[in-house]
Design a protein around this motif. Sequence first.
Motif, PDB file in Angstrom:
ATOM      1  N   CYS A   1      73.993   0.659  12.282  1.00 49.56           N
ATOM      2  CA  CYS A   1      72.828   0.757  11.010  1.00 49.56           C
ATOM      3  C   CYS A   1      72.616  -0.562  10.658  1.00 49.56           C
ATOM      4  O   CYS A   1      73.458  -1.580  10.596  1.00 49.56           O
ATOM      5  CB  CYS A   1      73.440   1.530   9.943  1.00 49.56           C
ATOM      6  N   TYR A   2      71.124  -0.916  10.783  1.00 52.34           N
ATOM      7  CA  TYR A   2      70.511  -2.119  10.321  1.00 52.34           C
ATOM      8  C   TYR A   2      69.539  -2.047   9.438  1.00 52.34           C
ATOM      9  O   TYR A   2      69.044  -1.152   9.232  1.00 52.34           O
ATOM     10  CB  TYR A   2      69.949  -2.750  11.515  1.00 52.34           C
ATOM     11  N   PRO A   3      69.534  -3.100   8.453  1.00 55.19           N
ATOM     12  CA  PRO A   3      67.988  -2.972   7.583  1.00 55.19           C
ATOM     13  C   PRO A   3      66.809  -3.022   8.576  1.00 55.19           C
ATOM     14  O   PRO A   3      66.773  -3.773   9.703  1.00 55.19           O
ATOM     15  CB  PRO A   3      68.367  -4.438   6.942  1.00 55.19           C
ATOM     16  N   VAL A   4      65.919  -2.495   8.211  1.00 58.03           N
ATOM     17  CA  VAL A   4      64.617  -2.155   8.966  1.00 58.03           C
ATOM     18  C   VAL A   4      64.253  -3.896   9.135  1.00 58.03           C
ATOM     19  O   VAL A   4      64.196  -4.633   8.172  1.00 58.03           O
ATOM     20  CB  VAL A   4      63.476  -1.643   8.294  1.00 58.03           C
TER      21      VAL A   4
ATOM     22  N   LEU B   1      74.286   1.937   0.892  1.00 53.41           N
ATOM     23  CA  LEU B   1      73.786   0.884   1.671  1.00 53.41           C
ATOM     24  C   LEU B   1      72.377   0.503   1.325  1.00 53.41           C
ATOM     25  O   LEU B   1      71.945  -0.858   1.367  1.00 53.41           O
ATOM     26  CB  LEU B   1      74.067   1.170   2.959  1.00 53.41           C
ATOM     27  N   THR B   2      71.479   1.476   1.040  1.00 55.68           N
ATOM     28  CA  THR B   2      70.203   1.213   0.869  1.00 55.68           C
ATOM     29  C   THR B   2      69.980   0.254  -0.433  1.00 55.68           C
ATOM     30  O   THR B   2      69.069  -0.513  -0.618  1.00 55.68           O
ATOM     31  CB  THR B   2      69.322   2.456   0.815  1.00 55.68           C
ATOM     32  N   VAL B   3      70.854   0.571  -1.312  1.00 52.62           N
ATOM     33  CA  VAL B   3      70.660  -0.150  -2.757  1.00 52.62           C
ATOM     34  C   VAL B   3      71.114  -1.678  -2.431  1.00 52.62           C
ATOM     35  O   VAL B   3      70.307  -2.542  -2.940  1.00 52.62           O
ATOM     36  CB  VAL B   3      72.074   0.240  -3.601  1.00 52.62           C
ATOM     37  N   THR B   4      71.876  -1.949  -1.412  1.00 53.50           N
ATOM     38  CA  THR B   4      72.240  -3.462  -1.267  1.00 53.50           C
ATOM     39  C   THR B   4      71.263  -3.979  -0.116  1.00 53.50           C
ATOM     40  O   THR B   4      70.693  -5.071  -0.207  1.00 53.50           O
ATOM     41  CB  THR B   4      73.720  -3.595  -0.482  1.00 53.50           C
ATOM     42  N   HIS B   5      70.884  -3.250   0.988  1.00 45.99           N
ATOM     43  CA  HIS B   5      70.160  -3.688   2.129  1.00 45.99           C
ATOM     44  C   HIS B   5      68.731  -3.217   2.283  1.00 45.99           C
ATOM     45  O   HIS B   5      67.985  -3.686   3.082  1.00 45.99           O
ATOM     46  CB  HIS B   5      70.906  -3.277   3.360  1.00 45.99           C
ATOM     47  N   GLY B   6      68.257  -2.460   1.238  1.00 44.27           N
ATOM     48  CA  GLY B   6      66.692  -2.024   1.497  1.00 44.27           C
ATOM     49  C   GLY B   6      66.744  -0.926   2.737  1.00 44.27           C
ATOM     50  O   GLY B   6      67.678  -0.432   2.962  1.00 44.27           O
ATOM     51  N   PRO B   7      65.391  -0.347   2.816  1.00 39.94           N
ATOM     52  CA  PRO B   7      65.227   0.421   4.124  1.00 39.94           C
ATOM     53  C   PRO B   7      66.140   0.186   5.395  1.00 39.94           C
ATOM     54  O   PRO B   7      66.250  -0.880   5.621  1.00 39.94           O
ATOM     55  CB  PRO B   7      63.843   0.335   4.247  1.00 39.94           C
ATOM     56  N   LEU B   8      66.482   1.430   5.941  1.00 41.64           N
ATOM     57  CA  LEU B   8      67.439   1.268   7.113  1.00 41.64           C
ATOM     58  C   LEU B   8      67.006   1.584   8.222  1.00 41.64           C
ATOM     59  O   LEU B   8      66.152   2.816   8.210  1.00 41.64           O
ATOM     60  CB  LEU B   8      69.040   1.586   6.709  1.00 41.64           C
ATOM     61  N   MET B   9      67.694   1.472   9.338  1.00 47.26           N
ATOM     62  CA  MET B   9      67.309   2.214  10.865  1.00 47.26           C
ATOM     63  C   MET B   9      68.617   2.274  11.581  1.00 47.26           C
ATOM     64  O   MET B   9      69.671   1.724  11.051  1.00 47.26           O
ATOM     65  CB  MET B   9      66.306   1.564  11.292  1.00 47.26           C
ATOM     66  N   PHE B  10      68.754   3.094  12.486  1.00 40.48           N
ATOM     67  CA  PHE B  10      69.917   3.326  13.325  1.00 40.48           C
ATOM     68  C   PHE B  10      69.528   3.041  14.971  1.00 40.48           C
ATOM     69  O   PHE B  10      68.350   3.158  15.190  1.00 40.48           O
ATOM     70  CB  PHE B  10      70.570   4.625  13.446  1.00 40.48           C
TER      71      PHE B  10
END
Length: 133
Positions: free
Chosen positions: A46-49, A23-32
Amino acid sequence: MVSIGTYQRVDLTDAAASLLRDLTVTHGPLMFHQSGGCCDGSAPMCYPVGMFITGPSDVQLGTLEVEGLEPIEVFISEAQFEYWKYTHITIDAVPGRGAGFSVEGPTGMRFIIRSRMLNDAELEYFGLKPAAG
């Protein structure tokens, strides 16, 4: 942050770590953000930062370390934390339809939580063990 050091309130499985790398490849850094149970039950969302803005009524449960990724922060609402403060959460990924607002939705996988009660050492570490007497 709720925990620092030896004990953590949140962890993840290898399957969740793998999905987060994809998912990080597509959306960049993530958070929950641990959902409070409205539309998507109690799913970890789960969301992009920067896409989900936390506020003063959110508690940071911890930070997930996934090799090759920036640390992934995990939050929960303060009101829900009061119900869950004696619980350790493990984020897992399983086949199925993801939550409507969470980025894994179209992947054929979904994040779920697995929980257990904190053990005596964790209760003491987090200041939750009742005083003897």
